[in-house]
Design a protein around this motif. Structure first.
Motif, PDB file in Angstrom:
ATOM      1  N   UNK A  37      31.835  35.762  57.478  1.00 36.43           N
ATOM      2  CA  UNK A  37      31.775  34.720  58.501  1.00 36.43           C
ATOM      3  C   UNK A  37      32.459  33.443  58.010  1.00 36.43           C
ATOM      4  N   UNK A  38      33.753  33.324  58.220  1.00 34.90           N
ATOM      5  CA  UNK A  38      34.619  34.266  58.920  1.00 34.90           C
ATOM      6  C   UNK A  38      34.905  35.503  58.080  1.00 34.90           C
ATOM      7  N   UNK A  39      35.486  36.512  58.737  1.00 32.77           N
ATOM      8  CA  UNK A  39      35.905  37.715  58.018  1.00 32.77           C
ATOM      9  C   UNK A  39      37.148  37.369  57.207  1.00 32.77           C
ATOM     10  N   UNK A  40      37.027  37.454  55.886  1.00 38.04           N
ATOM     11  CA  UNK A  40      38.156  37.158  54.993  1.00 38.04           C
ATOM     12  C   UNK A  40      38.465  38.417  54.194  1.00 38.04           C
ATOM     13  N   UNK A  41      39.724  38.835  54.247  1.00 33.66           N
ATOM     14  CA  UNK A  41      40.128  40.105  53.664  1.00 33.66           C
ATOM     15  C   UNK A  41      41.268  39.890  52.689  1.00 33.66           C
ATOM     16  N   UNK A  42      41.214  40.637  51.579  1.00 29.92           N
ATOM     17  CA  UNK A  42      42.242  40.529  50.542  1.00 29.92           C
ATOM     18  C   UNK A  42      42.922  41.882  50.380  1.00 29.92           C
ATOM     19  N   UNK A  43      44.257  41.940  50.522  1.00 28.78           N
ATOM     20  CA  UNK A  43      44.949  43.212  50.279  1.00 28.78           C
ATOM     21  C   UNK A  43      44.740  43.701  48.850  1.00 28.78           C
ATOM     22  N   UNK A  44      44.724  45.012  48.672  1.00 28.69           N
ATOM     23  CA  UNK A  44      44.434  45.595  47.369  1.00 28.69           C
ATOM     24  C   UNK A  44      45.438  45.151  46.317  1.00 28.69           C
ATOM     25  N   UNK A  45      46.725  45.053  46.660  1.00 31.25           N
ATOM     26  CA  UNK A  45      47.711  44.643  45.660  1.00 31.25           C
ATOM     27  C   UNK A  45      47.450  43.210  45.188  1.00 31.25           C
ATOM     28  N   UNK A  46      46.910  42.370  46.080  1.00 34.26           N
ATOM     29  CA  UNK A  46      46.580  41.002  45.693  1.00 34.26           C
ATOM     30  C   UNK A  46      45.357  40.987  44.778  1.00 34.26           C
ATOM     31  N   UNK A  47      44.409  41.877  45.025  1.00 37.00           N
ATOM     32  CA  UNK A  47      43.248  41.979  44.135  1.00 37.00           C
ATOM     33  C   UNK A  47      43.683  42.405  42.740  1.00 37.00           C
ATOM     34  N   UNK A  48      44.583  43.360  42.665  1.00 37.24           N
ATOM     35  CA  UNK A  48      45.055  43.835  41.363  1.00 37.24           C
ATOM     36  C   UNK A  48      45.769  42.716  40.612  1.00 37.24           C
ATOM     37  N   UNK A  49      46.581  41.933  41.312  1.00 38.19           N
ATOM     38  CA  UNK A  49      47.250  40.801  40.664  1.00 38.19           C
ATOM     39  C   UNK A  49      46.231  39.773  40.177  1.00 38.19           C
ATOM     40  N   UNK A  50      45.153  39.592  40.926  1.00 39.35           N
ATOM     41  CA  UNK A  50      44.114  38.639  40.512  1.00 39.35           C
ATOM     42  C   UNK A  50      43.335  39.146  39.307  1.00 39.35           C
ATOM     43  N   UNK A  51      43.345  40.464  39.079  1.00 42.31           N
ATOM     44  CA  UNK A  51      42.558  41.061  37.996  1.00 42.31           C
ATOM     45  C   UNK A  51      43.438  41.617  36.880  1.00 42.31           C
ATOM     46  N   UNK A  52      44.603  41.022  36.677  1.00 41.35           N
ATOM     47  CA  UNK A  52      45.512  41.513  35.641  1.00 41.35           C
ATOM     48  C   UNK A  52      44.870  41.471  34.256  1.00 41.35           C
ATOM     49  N   UNK A  53      44.016  40.489  34.045  1.00 40.66           N
ATOM     50  CA  UNK A  53      43.363  40.383  32.736  1.00 40.66           C
ATOM     51  C   UNK A  53      42.492  41.573  32.417  1.00 40.66           C
ATOM     52  N   UNK A  54      41.925  42.213  33.437  1.00 39.39           N
ATOM     53  CA  UNK A  54      41.096  43.396  33.215  1.00 39.39           C
ATOM     54  C   UNK A  54      41.949  44.630  32.957  1.00 39.39           C
ATOM     55  N   UNK A  55      43.120  44.701  33.595  1.00 40.39           N
ATOM     56  CA  UNK A  55      43.982  45.862  33.439  1.00 40.39           C
ATOM     57  C   UNK A  55      44.817  45.789  32.162  1.00 40.39           C
ATOM     58  N   UNK A  56      45.344  44.609  31.862  1.00 39.21           N
ATOM     59  CA  UNK A  56      46.220  44.421  30.701  1.00 39.21           C
ATOM     60  C   UNK A  56      45.723  43.228  29.881  1.00 39.21           C
ATOM     61  N   UNK A  57      44.586  43.395  29.207  1.00 37.51           N
ATOM     62  CA  UNK A  57      44.067  42.268  28.407  1.00 37.51           C
ATOM     63  C   UNK A  57      45.066  41.859  27.337  1.00 37.51           C
TER      64      UNK A  57
ATOM     65  N   UNK B 198      34.516  49.326  41.739  1.00 38.08           N
ATOM     66  CA  UNK B 198      35.056  50.138  42.823  1.00 38.08           C
ATOM     67  C   UNK B 198      36.548  50.445  42.724  1.00 38.08           C
ATOM     68  N   UNK B 199      37.266  49.725  41.898  1.00 37.29           N
ATOM     69  CA  UNK B 199      38.716  49.900  41.830  1.00 37.29           C
ATOM     70  C   UNK B 199      39.166  50.309  40.435  1.00 37.29           C
ATOM     71  N   UNK B 200      38.695  49.587  39.439  1.00 38.63           N
ATOM     72  CA  UNK B 200      39.107  49.813  38.054  1.00 38.63           C
ATOM     73  C   UNK B 200      38.991  51.284  37.630  1.00 38.63           C
TER      74      UNK B 200
END
Length: 746
Positions: free
Chosen positions: A233-253, A176-178
């Motif tokens: 339950x509970x509703x847990x939300x992650x900001x998009x910039x935090x998701x991108x930082x968590x997925x740096x390996x996919x963007x810049x292997x 959904x993002x990549x």
């Protein structure tokens, strides 16, 4: 407010007769004597000091909006919404007002504002106040975030993620993002990319396995959600910039992240249009593209950004240090509106369904029959805007309707108003739509709607190049027997069914022949530049509205000088026109009692001895956005009174509305509608205690917060309007007409 008075107001406005509707509508602001005037030393009432600065007054309004985010009487998610609105407001303020002042200052223009300050002096004060406001936004967020967590809505960082979370988010990111991200290296082969207005990006310092460093950008598309739901339950939300930082390996292997920062930019969004453009529509299409490339007027960057990375971003965007705001908290506060979740109704305002007027129900939904019975004033959002849509849809399908004319300033993307006009045109009726291309930030939508109308066969006109058409008018010409009857709708708000759910506005429906002729003259003026020789119950900008206002203000002053009662009540969004303000000052000095409800910008300094001791001003900020414009003149009597002259308008008292726009000021002559405006709408706004800020002579606005457990004892005009039907919309089950009003003022 005492229980007795609370009951009195509640019972009064359910009265069956207009004179009863006027009686007892009071609270401290409405009935109390005017405050002891402030005596200022060495104050010259003729100096520019007599005006509040426009820009600082607007910032003061946005502080009031922001304070609602800290109001414990407001539901939690609505407080988040107010926080988001304050940020959206401030962004628009920078892209338009601050950008304009910057251009004046850079050009060496030192022309003073009405309050005597040069553009450069105003910018210094604006930046000081705006920085404090942005710091306070972050402080409020630091309070609201743990409250949200306690309520079951948790905002995460990438460091909070569990292994299960990471597995889910990795799949979500790839699907959904990549595909929509475009990571960009910054080096001689890859010039720094263009960051559009309101663009939000991550800047990164990376290092590969051989120790080579790389700077890169990841622009975050506005088309994707800011927050990703990790669990429910509970509703847990992650900001998009935090998701991108968590997925740096996919963007810049193969790279390691050494440092990062988030930044966003605002650009000059004012439009410059060639006045003599041969094709106005084409010129606007070009201007919209230019807007995206306006000069940066403000950059926000996360605190603690790597110094080299910060320097690169500033240099490439040509942003001086003075225009950089370091953010110690969350970036993009305007996007917090995504956290206002419909599923958490327990954290929102109680649900409210707008009413269908009883009279329309009595006539089985037939708008023309309801209007023929008598004039009808709807108070949105308390009465549904669907009636405006129904009026035009019924006209489109009625074989006896010959012609429809309509102004369009702001509309929704899938506008039912435009759909009804298209249907009417396709059915062979004569349809003329005046589309305003210069409706700020809605120009693109209006161009699309004009093309759609043209394809359906409607006549589309664009009014004047030099004036915006801000008037809200519909006319429907219907054959009834052997004559033609013109039905008109006059509004204070836009023909926009979405904003009509939260904006308080007025809609007058009438088949009064004089107002029908007036509306036709206005449309002829808009489409054929045929300046009306006369208007019967209407004044319009830029021709007669301002002179008419000044004349009526002076008439009140003359009544006061002659020892007769003299009073003015008015309600609007903004008052900054210096001629109107000076006229109000003169009226105050003559003894006219002036009570104003001004939501936003206000250049008047109330309660100053020798200048404005008879002027008092309040601002109502609450669940709904106050947007209606009303003015009531005592006309030789104290308000409320049957002698009053009562008007509704599309215009605020600003230079742009009175001089550079086409606006309307409609006189209300129907006794029931008159009673509704004076004794119900204006009186309740003046009586409001729960949502009111009182403007002080030295600038700040004050409000009294209730003691714990006392909230319901304060009169709340929004709650009152939700609970009580409008007078002129009552049907056979409610009010019946009474031809005369009775003077009830003590």
């Amino acid at each position: 407010m005492s229980d007795k008075r609370n009951i009195l107001i509640s019972e009064t406005f359910q009265a069956t007769e207009p004179d009863q509707a006027l009686h007892g509508a009071s609270a401290d602001f409405l009935n109390s004597p005017f405050a002891e005037p402030l005596e200022l030393q060495d104050f010259d009432p003729r100096s520019p000091e007599r005006f509040f600065n426009r820009e600082l007054s607007w910032l003061a309004f946005n502080w009031r909006v922001l304070e609602e985010a800290m109001n414990p009487r407001v539901p939690l998610l609505e407080r988040v919404r107010f926080l988001s609105i304050s940020a959206t407001n401030l962004d628009e303020f920078y892209t338009v007002r601050v950008a304009g002042l910057r251009e004046l200052a850079r050009a060496g223009n030192s022309s003073p504002s009405d309050d005597g300050r040069s553009p450069a002096e105003q910018l210094v004060l604006i930046h000081e106040d705006a920085r404090r406001l942005m710091e306070y936004q972050q402080e409020i967020w630091s309070v609201l975030r743990p409250m949200l967590a306690e309520a079951g809505i948790v905002i995460l960082t990438h460091r909070d993620l569990t292994e299960t979370d990471r597995e889910f988010l990795n799949a979500y990111f790839l699907n959904n993002v990549f595909p929509v991200l475009s990571p960009l290296a910054i080096d001689p082969a890859h010039p720094f990319p263009f960051i559009p207005n309101a663009g939000f990006s991550l800047a990164l310092e990376l290092q590969d396995k051989r120790g080579r460093k790389l700077d890169a950008l990841v622009p975050i598309p506005s088309q994707i959600d800011r927050f990703v739901r990790v669990s429910s339950n509970p509703i847990r939300l992650l900001p998009m910039e935090e998701l991108i930082l968590a997925e740096m390996g996919s963007l810049f292997p193969g790279y390691t992240l050494l440092g990062s920062c988030a930044f966003s930019v605002l650009r000059d969004s004012d439009l410059e249009v060639e006045e003599e453009a041969e094709d106005l529509v084409r010129e606007f299409e070009v201007a919209l593209k230019r807007r995206r490339r306006g000069e940066v007027v403000r950059m926000k960057i996360s605190v603690g950004a790597p110094p080299d990375l910060r320097d690169v971003v500033m240099e490439e965007l040509r942003v001086p240090e003075a225009d950089v705001i370091e953010v110690d908290g969350i970036m993009g506060i305007s996007t917090l509106k995504e956290l206002v979740l419909d599923e958490r109704a327990d954290l929102l305002w109680p649900s409210f369904t707008p009413r269908v007027p009883e009279r329309v129900q009595d006539h089985h939904g037939d708008m023309f029959a309801a209007i023929r019975q008598k004039d009808m004033l709807l108070h949105h959002p308390y009465e549904t805007f669907d009636m405006v849509v129904r009026f035009l849809e019924q006209a489109a399908r009625d074989p006896d309707v010959l012609a429809i004319r309509q102004t369009l300033y702001r509309t929704s993307r899938d506008s039912p108003i435009v759909a009804a006009l298209c249907e009417a045109a396709e059915a062979g009726k004569s349809v003329t739509a005046l589309v305003e291309l210069k409706a700020r930030f809605d120009e693109a939508a209006n161009i699309r709607q004009s093309r759609r109308l043209e394809r359906a066969g409607a006549h589309v006109v664009y009014g004047f190049v030099n004036y915006k058409t801000h008037a809200k008018i519909s006319t429907v010409v219907r054959r009834e027997g052997d004559r033609l009857v013109t039905y008109t709708h006059w509004g204070t708000g836009n023909y926009h069914p979405i904003t009509a759910r939260i904006y308080t506005d007025l809609s007058l429906f009438t088949c009064d022949a004089a107002l029908g002729r007036d509306a036709t003259r206005v449309f002829n003026y808009l489409s054929g530049y045929a300046e009306p020789a006369t208007l019967e119950n209407l004044a319009i900008s830029p021709l007669t509205l301002k002179p008419s206002l000044l004349q009526m203000i002076e008439a009140e002053a003359e009544a006061a000088r002659n020892g007769r009662p003299a009073e003015i009540w008015a309600k609007m969004n903004s008052i900054i026109d210096p001629d109107v303000i000076d006229a109000l000052y003169a009226a105050s000095q003559a003894g006219v009692k002036i009570s104003l409800v001004v939501r936003g910008i206000c250049g008047i300094r109330p309660g100053i001895k020798g200048l404005s001791e008879n002027i008092r001003i309040k601002s109502v900020v609450g669940r709904f956005l106050e947007h209606s414009r009303i003015v009531c003149f005592g006309n030789g009597a104290s308000l409320p009174s049957d002698q009053a002259r009562v008007f509704m308008s599309s215009a605020d008292w600003m230079g742009r509305n009175l001089v550079r726009r086409v606006e309307t000021l409609v006189e209300i002559l129907n006794p029931t509608v008159k009673a509704q405006i004076v004794g119900q709408i204006m009186a309740a706004n003046l009586a409001d205690e729960a949502q009111s800020w009182i403007i002080q002579p030295d600038g700040p606005a004050l409000r009294t917060l209730p003691a714990e457990g006392e909230e319901r004892r304060l009169f709340n005009c929004h709650r009152f309007f939700m609970e009580n039907p409008s007078l002129s919309g009552r049907g056979s089950a409610g009010a019946h007409d009474v031809p005369e009003l009775t003077h009830t003022h003590d």
